[in-house]
Design an enzyme around this catalytic site. Structure first.
Site, PDB file in Angstrom:
ATOM      1  N   LYS A 102       0.850  -0.760   0.141  1.00  0.00           N
ATOM      2  CA  LYS A 102       0.495  -0.097   0.023  1.00  0.00           C
ATOM      3  C   LYS A 102       0.736   1.201   0.282  1.00  0.00           C
ATOM      4  O   LYS A 102       1.388   1.718   1.029  1.00  0.00           O
ATOM      5  CB  LYS A 102      -1.272  -0.140   0.856  1.00  0.00           C
ATOM      6  N   GLY A 190     -10.730   7.183   7.475  1.00  0.00           N
ATOM      7  CA  GLY A 190     -11.485   7.923   8.037  1.00  0.00           C
ATOM      8  C   GLY A 190     -13.219   8.115   8.208  1.00  0.00           C
ATOM      9  O   GLY A 190     -13.700   8.740   9.272  1.00  0.00           O
ATOM     10  N   THR A 212      -8.072   3.370  13.228  1.00  0.00           N
ATOM     11  CA  THR A 212      -8.814   3.884  14.185  1.00  0.00           C
ATOM     12  C   THR A 212     -10.249   4.501  14.572  1.00  0.00           C
ATOM     13  O   THR A 212     -10.082   3.756  15.923  1.00  0.00           O
ATOM     14  CB  THR A 212      -8.089   5.742  13.794  1.00  0.00           C
TER      15      THR A 212
HETATM   16  C1  LIG Z   1      -3.511   2.128   8.295  1.00  0.00           C
HETATM   17  C2  LIG Z   1      -4.000   2.902   7.247  1.00  0.00           C
HETATM   18  O1  LIG Z   1      -2.742   2.131   6.123  1.00  0.00           O
HETATM   19  C3  LIG Z   1      -3.794   4.169   7.248  1.00  0.00           C
HETATM   20  O2  LIG Z   1      -4.057   4.563   5.521  1.00  0.00           O
HETATM   21  C4  LIG Z   1      -4.845   4.817   7.961  1.00  0.00           C
HETATM   22  O3  LIG Z   1      -4.154   5.102   9.199  1.00  0.00           O
HETATM   23  C5  LIG Z   1      -6.474   4.410   7.716  1.00  0.00           C
HETATM   24  O4  LIG Z   1      -7.146   5.512   7.953  1.00  0.00           O
HETATM   25  P1  LIG Z   1      -7.959   5.590  10.063  1.00  0.00           P
HETATM   26  O5  LIG Z   1      -6.896   5.233  10.516  1.00  0.00           O
HETATM   27  O6  LIG Z   1      -8.374   6.603   9.630  1.00  0.00           O
HETATM   28  O7  LIG Z   1      -9.123   4.695   9.362  1.00  0.00           O
END
Ligand SMILES: CC(=O)[C@@H](O)[C@H](O)COP(=O)(O)O
Length: 261
Positions: A102, A190, A212
């Site tokens: 990624k 998000g 998150t």
């Molecule tokens: C974990 C990851 O690859 C990130 O792109 C990101 O942390 C995802 O976003 P959220 O933490 O807002 O879900």
């Protein structure tokens, strides 16, 4: 329902929920949440999580063996194409030639918004080097198309800022990206709660990536389970096809034919 699989870079997955591995109390909690999420693809920030870079320290690999999960090394914390490419080359070494990655190249530490110029540059290099690149980007359909043309195997537009939990701010742009894309579109970043995940899937996204919302929940394991159901419900609703339109006028729910009197 016939088998509905997510296909990324030629490989099939039963789960459409992809999860991050950061921000948990410890690796045991990470494992428990990921099991509850039913996720098969797990993303790992190579600059932050030990997968062998720090010998002698606890390694994620012991708790989440690569034989059981598809690892998705990511470039969290990289602010230039060169940094991102270097980080993923290291991941390939640590994970024995692993190709699925990624890519995220961030613009600034305040918004963590993608730097799309640097993202395009890094994507080009990585695709040429044989990586299968899933790419975090803005919800701009023009950039999304360019990334697909470069050869990225999945487009990952943000729902809103990383870690914000604001949910999907621009469903209209996501729709444009979904309609034009020949590769999977996976909302990344998000998501705040299960209904956000369901909405992403109802829009026609092929999957959702989050970290998150699960890790920072009061009960991460329970939230992971809710996210799993949100993704599944949203996918089924998308496949079922919603009633044709929203219209602010009533129609009776029961038949009016043959009514007595
Ligand atoms: C974990 C990851 O690859 C990130 O792109 C990101 O942390 C995802 O976003 P959220 O933490 O807002 O879900």
């Amino acid at each position: 329902m016939k088998q509905d699989r997510l296909v990324i870079a030629g490989r099939e997955y039963g789960s459409r929920l992809l999860v991050g591995t950061g921000k948990y109390k410890d690796f045991s909690e990470t494992r428990a949440a990921i099991d509850a999420a039913g996720a098969e693809i797990i993303t790992v920030a190579i600059r932050r999580v030990n997968i062998g870079q720090e010998p002698g320290q606890p390694s994620l690999l012991e708790f989440l063996p690569p034989a059981e999960f598809t690892y998705l090394p990511n470039t969290a914390g990289c602010y230039s194409a060169d940094d991102a490419v270097r980080t993923l080359r290291l991941a390939r070494e640590l994970l024995d030639g692993h190709k699925l990655v990624k890519l995220e190249v961030l613009g600034d530490p305040h918004t963590l918004f993608p730097n799309v110029m640097q993202t395009l540059k890094a994507a080009e290099t990585l695709v040429k080097e044989g990586f299968d690149v899933m790419v975090y980007t803005s919800d701009d359909p023009i950039v999304a198309k360019q990334l697909e043309e470069i050869g990225c195997c999945a487009i990952m537009p943000l729902a809103s800022l990383i870690g914000s939990g604001m949910g999907i701010l621009n469903p209209w742009n996501l729709k444009l990206i979904i309609e034009q894309s020949q590769v999977p579109v996976i909302v990344d970043a998000g998501v705040g709660t299960a209904s956000d995940a369901a909405i992403a899937m109802e829009l026609g996204c092929h999957g959702v990536l989050m970290n998150t919302a699960i890790a920072a929940a009061q009960d991460p394991v329970l939230m992971a389970s809710a996210m799993r159901k949100g993704v599944e419900a949203g996918r089924e609703a998308f496949l079922a096809g919603r009633m044709p339109r929203k219209l602010y006028s009533a129609t009776p729910s029961s038949p009016t034919n043959g009514m007595i009197g």
